[in-house]
Design an enzyme around this catalytic site. Sequence first.
Site, short mmCIF file in Angstrom:
data_model
loop_
_atom_site.label_atom_id
_atom_site.label_comp_id
_atom_site.label_asym_id
_atom_site.label_seq_id
_atom_site.Cartn_x
_atom_site.Cartn_y
_atom_site.Cartn_z
N GLU A 7 0.84 -1.21 0.00
CA GLU A 7 0.00 0.00 0.00
C GLU A 7 0.87 1.26 0.00
OE1 GLU A 7 -2.41 2.52 3.25
OE2 GLU A 7 -2.27 0.36 3.60
N ASP A 29 0.69 3.84 -3.09
CA ASP A 29 0.28 5.22 -2.83
C ASP A 29 1.22 6.20 -3.54
OD1 ASP A 29 -1.15 7.35 -1.14
OD2 ASP A 29 0.93 7.62 -0.55
N ASP A 68 -7.20 1.07 0.59
CA ASP A 68 -5.85 0.56 0.86
C ASP A 68 -5.52 -0.62 -0.05
OD1 ASP A 68 -5.67 2.45 2.83
OD2 ASP A 68 -5.93 1.05 4.51
N GLU A 92 -4.54 0.59 -3.56
CA GLU A 92 -3.15 1.07 -3.57
C GLU A 92 -2.17 -0.09 -3.50
OE1 GLU A 92 -3.43 5.55 -1.70
OE2 GLU A 92 -3.15 3.89 -0.30
#
Length: 225
Positions: free
Chosen positions: A40, A44, A113, A116
């Site tokens: 994640e 991101d 989450d 990502e």
Amino acid sequence: MTPPMNKLTSKLGYTFKETELLNLALTHRSANGKHNERLEFLGDSILSFVIADELYRRFPKVNEGDMSRMRATLVRGNTLAELGREFDLGDYLKLGPGELKSGGFRRDSILADAVEAIIGAIYLDSDLETARRIVLEWYQCRLEEIKPGASQKDPKTRLQEFLQGRRKPLPVYTVTNIKGEAHNQEFTVACEVAGMDTPVIGKGTSRRKAEQAAAETALEQLTHG
């Protein structure tokens, strides 16, 4: 891969060479053992870069402030959760017993989450250019719709905020009909809103557009009667 996972990779538009990366991306920390938080973190950063780069190319005359606002709209949690629902990610998440009981597979933060984490997994399984291509495919409609200087809140977000401000439950969207061939479909969505006698209907060329149309109509009815 199991058939359900094949269905997921088809929706994602990417087939993993290392299927364990996808499994890890779908594993929440509540499931114990290895989980998706490192992926994640990676995803991101990749998402933020890819969207920033694309906005820079698409809007050569737009200032930094507007580009920052557009990027924030595109990478915020509820946009990612919306993507997760388009992929039906909740059906594939690996959650601990507590999260399962409390409906974690529907929670915006967990879905966001996981999206990502999948971006991070795609990057590790391939390369940055492939991850960039996949992300831009996912975001194609949203990138075409977003405009500098305009309100960056879409109808679904505005309806959600309207209801939350009045302490009412969030709307429920249900696809009631899909017509046409794969590349020329019309989706019909029913939006159920607390306090409204009948569901509001929206239509569009994608599930998302139909949901947005329904949310827009619901907002008009709630604010103008």
